[in-house]
Enzyme design. Structure first.
Site, mmCIF file in Angstrom:
data_model
loop_
_atom_site.group_PDB
_atom_site.id
_atom_site.type_symbol
_atom_site.label_atom_id
_atom_site.label_comp_id
_atom_site.label_asym_id
_atom_site.label_seq_id
_atom_site.Cartn_x
_atom_site.Cartn_y
_atom_site.Cartn_z
ATOM 1 N N TYR A 39 0.834 -1.205 0.000
ATOM 2 C CA TYR A 39 0.000 0.000 0.000
ATOM 3 C C TYR A 39 0.868 1.254 0.000
ATOM 4 O O TYR A 39 0.682 2.158 -0.820
ATOM 5 C CB TYR A 39 -0.936 -0.009 1.208
ATOM 6 C CG TYR A 39 -1.753 1.254 1.318
ATOM 7 C CD1 TYR A 39 -2.901 1.413 0.551
ATOM 8 C CD2 TYR A 39 -1.374 2.304 2.149
ATOM 9 C CE1 TYR A 39 -3.650 2.576 0.613
ATOM 10 C CE2 TYR A 39 -2.111 3.465 2.227
ATOM 11 C CZ TYR A 39 -3.246 3.604 1.457
ATOM 12 O OH TYR A 39 -3.968 4.754 1.521
ATOM 13 N N ASP A 53 -10.551 9.472 4.903
ATOM 14 C CA ASP A 53 -9.224 10.090 4.884
ATOM 15 C C ASP A 53 -9.358 11.586 4.644
ATOM 16 O O ASP A 53 -9.592 11.990 3.504
ATOM 17 C CB ASP A 53 -8.386 9.429 3.794
ATOM 18 C CG ASP A 53 -6.931 9.895 3.805
ATOM 19 O OD1 ASP A 53 -6.616 10.903 4.462
ATOM 20 O OD2 ASP A 53 -6.122 9.247 3.124
#
Lengths: 123, 123
Positions: A14, A38
């Site tokens: 990631y 986020d």
């Protein structure tokens, strides 16, 4: 449940993909129906199409990332990484703490990123 | 919503209290009905009585703690701290990443601690 080794591998993938991969590289790590928040407190992106749109925004940026610390517990990981974005002569560094949950195949089912505007370092 | 300043203050108080305060010092930072999951994946402690029992176990230990990094987002904080426990000539160091949610008065409503047995350093 995914093994700690598998979870650690996905976290590493990631961090690398966010910085230098395509939006599709990042997306391949997510499960269908995953939710991304986020930063925490903002409207979540639900499902792969929405998540793809989120990562497509940063895809063209020149970035470097480094995994700083990772802790794995159960089907979850919490980790801090630094993401440096270069724009001309300026560098923007953000080091959020992310929390992810994983399905039994090690795909990310949820991601929450903890950071505030004050954490952005410009230099 | 609690301010980022208030949340930061409570995180600092938490880290100090866990190491050198009493179980009641730690408990005073929690809201009624709070839930503690430490480590993530274990059975959560629900409510102040259960949470008190959890912190009472480490109250008598000789410990030092240091806040390593903290990120605040919305009504939440994620932070890593090191907790060093001394027992005779041995030191046990654990540096979990904790995630907390806070009510509008800055009391902790949930705490999740991310760490695994492999993260315990004995020296």
């Amino acid at each position: 449940m995914a093994s700690a080794e598998k979870i650690r591998e996905v976290v590493n993938s990631y961090v690398a993909s966010v910085a230098t991969g395509t939006a599709d590289d990042v997306l391949a790590l997510y499960a269908d129906g995953a939710v991304v928040e986020d930063p925490v407190g903002s409207e979540p992106h639900r499902g792969k199409e929405a998540i793809r749109g989120f990562y497509a925004i940063i895809e063209p940026l020149e970035q470097e990332a480094e995994l700083l610390t990772v802790r794995i517990a159960g089907n979850s990981a919490a980790f801090q990484f630094s993401l440096v974005t270069k724009a001309g002569d300026q560098k923007f560094t953000l080091a959020p703490i992310d929390v992810m949950e994983f399905d039994e195949d090690g795909r990310i089912t949820s991601m929450k990123a903890y950071w505030g505007q004050d954490d952005m370092v410009i230099g």
